[in-house]
Design a protein around this motif. Structure first.
Motif, PDB file in Angstrom:
ATOM      1  N   PHE A  34       5.214   4.329  -4.277  1.00 27.98           N
ATOM      2  CA  PHE A  34       3.780   4.607  -4.366  1.00 27.98           C
ATOM      3  C   PHE A  34       3.254   5.133  -3.034  1.00 27.98           C
ATOM      4  O   PHE A  34       3.784   4.817  -1.970  1.00 27.98           O
ATOM      5  CB  PHE A  34       2.998   3.317  -4.686  1.00 27.98           C
ATOM      6  N   TYR A  36      -0.613   4.818  -1.449  1.00 25.13           N
ATOM      7  CA  TYR A  36      -1.974   4.345  -1.571  1.00 25.13           C
ATOM      8  C   TYR A  36      -2.787   4.938  -0.424  1.00 25.13           C
ATOM      9  O   TYR A  36      -2.261   5.200   0.666  1.00 25.13           O
ATOM     10  CB  TYR A  36      -2.036   2.816  -1.481  1.00 25.13           C
ATOM     11  N   GLN A  38      -6.494   4.465   1.857  1.00 28.31           N
ATOM     12  CA  GLN A  38      -7.612   3.573   2.192  1.00 28.31           C
ATOM     13  C   GLN A  38      -8.624   4.374   2.989  1.00 28.31           C
ATOM     14  O   GLN A  38      -8.382   4.737   4.147  1.00 28.31           O
ATOM     15  CB  GLN A  38      -7.109   2.375   3.004  1.00 28.31           C
ATOM     16  N   GLU A  42     -13.188   0.763   2.756  1.00 25.30           N
ATOM     17  CA  GLU A  42     -12.907   0.579   1.333  1.00 25.30           C
ATOM     18  C   GLU A  42     -11.554  -0.083   1.115  1.00 25.30           C
ATOM     19  O   GLU A  42     -10.787  -0.309   2.049  1.00 25.30           O
ATOM     20  CB  GLU A  42     -12.957   1.920   0.611  1.00 25.30           C
ATOM     21  N   GLY A  43     -11.277  -0.385  -0.150  1.00 30.46           N
ATOM     22  CA  GLY A  43     -10.002  -0.968  -0.520  1.00 30.46           C
ATOM     23  C   GLY A  43      -8.936   0.105  -0.683  1.00 30.46           C
ATOM     24  O   GLY A  43      -9.163   1.280  -0.404  1.00 30.46           O
ATOM     25  N   LEU A  44      -7.750  -0.307  -1.131  1.00 24.91           N
ATOM     26  CA  LEU A  44      -6.664   0.644  -1.339  1.00 24.91           C
ATOM     27  C   LEU A  44      -6.781   1.273  -2.722  1.00 24.91           C
ATOM     28  O   LEU A  44      -6.990   0.567  -3.708  1.00 24.91           O
ATOM     29  CB  LEU A  44      -5.306  -0.061  -1.225  1.00 24.91           C
ATOM     30  N   LEU A  46      -4.760   3.769  -5.472  1.00 24.52           N
ATOM     31  CA  LEU A  46      -3.485   4.383  -5.817  1.00 24.52           C
ATOM     32  C   LEU A  46      -3.645   5.894  -5.800  1.00 24.52           C
ATOM     33  O   LEU A  46      -4.510   6.441  -6.487  1.00 24.52           O
ATOM     34  CB  LEU A  46      -3.034   3.912  -7.205  1.00 24.52           C
ATOM     35  N   LYS A  49       2.411   7.970  -7.778  1.00 24.22           N
ATOM     36  CA  LYS A  49       3.562   7.089  -7.935  1.00 24.22           C
ATOM     37  C   LYS A  49       4.746   7.868  -8.493  1.00 24.22           C
ATOM     38  O   LYS A  49       4.583   8.964  -9.072  1.00 24.22           O
ATOM     39  CB  LYS A  49       3.242   5.940  -8.886  1.00 24.22           C
ATOM     40  N   PHE A  89      -0.781   4.704   2.946  1.00 19.23           N
ATOM     41  CA  PHE A  89       0.279   3.686   2.925  1.00 19.23           C
ATOM     42  C   PHE A  89       1.328   4.051   1.888  1.00 19.23           C
ATOM     43  O   PHE A  89       1.006   4.308   0.720  1.00 19.23           O
ATOM     44  CB  PHE A  89      -0.297   2.316   2.543  1.00 19.23           C
ATOM     45  N   ARG A  93       7.937  -1.108  -5.029  1.00 16.74           N
ATOM     46  CA  ARG A  93       8.061  -2.306  -5.858  1.00 16.74           C
ATOM     47  C   ARG A  93       9.516  -2.350  -6.302  1.00 16.74           C
ATOM     48  O   ARG A  93       9.998  -1.410  -6.941  1.00 16.74           O
ATOM     49  CB  ARG A  93       7.119  -2.256  -7.046  1.00 16.74           C
ATOM     50  N   GLU A  99       7.645  -8.634  -8.271  1.00 20.16           N
ATOM     51  CA  GLU A  99       6.744  -7.538  -8.604  1.00 20.16           C
ATOM     52  C   GLU A  99       5.813  -7.183  -7.446  1.00 20.16           C
ATOM     53  O   GLU A  99       4.951  -6.334  -7.580  1.00 20.16           O
ATOM     54  CB  GLU A  99       5.916  -7.931  -9.833  1.00 20.16           C
ATOM     55  N   LYS A 100       5.966  -7.858  -6.317  1.00 21.54           N
ATOM     56  CA  LYS A 100       5.066  -7.594  -5.200  1.00 21.54           C
ATOM     57  C   LYS A 100       5.324  -6.206  -4.635  1.00 21.54           C
ATOM     58  O   LYS A 100       6.397  -5.628  -4.798  1.00 21.54           O
ATOM     59  CB  LYS A 100       5.286  -8.633  -4.096  1.00 21.54           C
ATOM     60  N   LEU A 101       4.306  -5.676  -3.980  1.00 21.42           N
ATOM     61  CA  LEU A 101       4.436  -4.416  -3.274  1.00 21.42           C
ATOM     62  C   LEU A 101       4.826  -4.685  -1.821  1.00 21.42           C
ATOM     63  O   LEU A 101       4.291  -5.602  -1.190  1.00 21.42           O
ATOM     64  CB  LEU A 101       3.118  -3.645  -3.311  1.00 21.42           C
ATOM     65  N   PHE A 103       4.763  -2.773   1.761  1.00 21.00           N
ATOM     66  CA  PHE A 103       4.052  -1.640   2.345  1.00 21.00           C
ATOM     67  C   PHE A 103       4.638  -1.209   3.674  1.00 21.00           C
ATOM     68  O   PHE A 103       5.158  -2.034   4.441  1.00 21.00           O
ATOM     69  CB  PHE A 103       2.588  -2.021   2.593  1.00 21.00           C
TER      70      PHE A 103
ATOM     71  N   TYR B  33      -2.448 -10.621  -7.454  1.00 21.99           N
ATOM     72  CA  TYR B  33      -1.754 -10.713  -6.174  1.00 21.99           C
ATOM     73  C   TYR B  33      -2.794 -10.849  -5.061  1.00 21.99           C
ATOM     74  O   TYR B  33      -3.859 -10.248  -5.128  1.00 21.99           O
ATOM     75  CB  TYR B  33      -0.940  -9.441  -5.890  1.00 21.99           C
ATOM     76  N   TYR B  35      -3.131 -10.236  -0.863  1.00 24.97           N
ATOM     77  CA  TYR B  35      -2.536  -9.647   0.334  1.00 24.97           C
ATOM     78  C   TYR B  35      -3.483  -9.869   1.506  1.00 24.97           C
ATOM     79  O   TYR B  35      -4.700  -9.903   1.351  1.00 24.97           O
ATOM     80  CB  TYR B  35      -2.340  -8.138   0.169  1.00 24.97           C
ATOM     81  N   PHE B  90      -7.101  -8.831   0.436  1.00 26.61           N
ATOM     82  CA  PHE B  90      -7.188  -8.032  -0.772  1.00 26.61           C
ATOM     83  C   PHE B  90      -6.613  -8.787  -1.959  1.00 26.61           C
ATOM     84  O   PHE B  90      -5.605  -9.481  -1.850  1.00 26.61           O
ATOM     85  CB  PHE B  90      -6.397  -6.730  -0.632  1.00 26.61           C
ATOM     86  N   GLY B 105      -8.817  -4.525  -5.225  1.00 26.61           N
ATOM     87  CA  GLY B 105     -10.240  -4.692  -5.023  1.00 26.61           C
ATOM     88  C   GLY B 105     -10.643  -4.147  -3.662  1.00 26.61           C
ATOM     89  O   GLY B 105      -9.816  -3.630  -2.907  1.00 26.61           O
ATOM     90  N   GLN B 106     -11.946  -4.267  -3.358  1.00 22.23           N
ATOM     91  CA  GLN B 106     -12.494  -3.725  -2.110  1.00 22.23           C
ATOM     92  C   GLN B 106     -12.187  -4.617  -0.916  1.00 22.23           C
ATOM     93  O   GLN B 106     -12.381  -4.203   0.224  1.00 22.23           O
ATOM     94  CB  GLN B 106     -14.015  -3.581  -2.239  1.00 22.23           C
TER      95      GLN B 106
END
Lengths: 113, 113
Positions: A34, A36, A38, A42-44, A46, A49, A89, A93, A99-101, A103, B33, B35, B90, B105-106
């Motif tokens: 992936f 991502y 930011q 703000e948040g991340l 997507l 992918k 970023f 996975r 299942e965690k990412l 980075f 999740y 982070y 996050f 999320g943000q």
């Protein structure tokens, strides 16, 4: 363990320049990959992918190709805009299992008019 | 809008205190999740819940705990706070099945003074 290495910035470009941000990974099997983004404050989000070798992810003019032979997933854009200024970023996975990412450390891109 | 809601957006608290961060996942997503993003450590996976059960644990301190409720929202509890806990936290969610991407999320910016 699984890891992601991406070129650390900051990267500063002029508008309409070509962008490459390198990303390589270490993982067994075929992880999903992936990018991502930011934006400031703000948040991340997507960006794109790829889930199998030779897949090309694309979105908003950005592209990245899953290269199993070089364990890479470099991000490219042919002509950047000021609005592309953000932190990018690379993440993976793992196949099966967790299942965690995982980075990379992120690359800050600044595009000047 | 990713569909993942985090509250509060900002939190300032003193050392030694306890705080609770809240996350509502995207509709239908069973996995949540958490982070932590800090300047020196980058984006670190803390913990994952799936349909109310803890599924995976990362670099989460013993002073931190989380849970996921029957309505699938999740809370991250941080106690005995230290200055070094100041970071952006996050929450992300993903669906079960073939789609591997997570939506973020943000974030909640925690400042410990």
């Amino acid at each position: 363990g699984n890891s992601v290495t991406q070129m650390e910035g900051p990267v500063t470009l002029s508008e309409e320049a070509f962008l490459t941000i390198n990303c390589t990974y270490t993982a067994t099997g075929y992880p999903s990959l992936f990018w991502y983004v930011q934006y400031p404050g703000e948040g991340l989000q997507l960006l794109l992918k790829a889930t199998k070798a030779d897949d090309k992810g694309s979105n908003k003019g950005f592209e990245a190709t899953y290269r199993k032979e070089t364990t890479s997933f470099h991000l490219e854009k042919g002509s950047v805009q000021v609005s592309d200024s953000a932190v990018y970023f690379c993440a993976l996975r793992a196949q099966g299992g967790s299942e965690k990412l995982v980075f990379g450390k992120g690359t800050k891109l600044t595009v000047n008019p | 809008d990713s569909g993942v809601t985090q509250t509060p957006k900002h939190l300032i608290t003193a050392t030694g205190q306890r705080v609770t961060l809240r996350c509502s996942p995207r509709s239908g997503d069973l996995s949540v999740y958490w982070y932590q993003q800090s300047l020196d450590q980058g984006l670190q996976f803390l913990i994952q819940y799936y349909n109310g059960e803890e599924r995976a644990k990362g670099n989460i301190l013993e002073r931190f705990s989380a849970q996921q409720f029957p309505d699938l929202h999740s809370e991250l509890n941080l106690s005995s706070l230290e200055l070094g806990d100041s970071a952006l936290y996050f929450c992300a969610s993903s669906s079960a099945g073939a789609r591997p991407e997570a939506f973020f999320g943000q974030g909640t910016r925690l400042t410990v003074v």
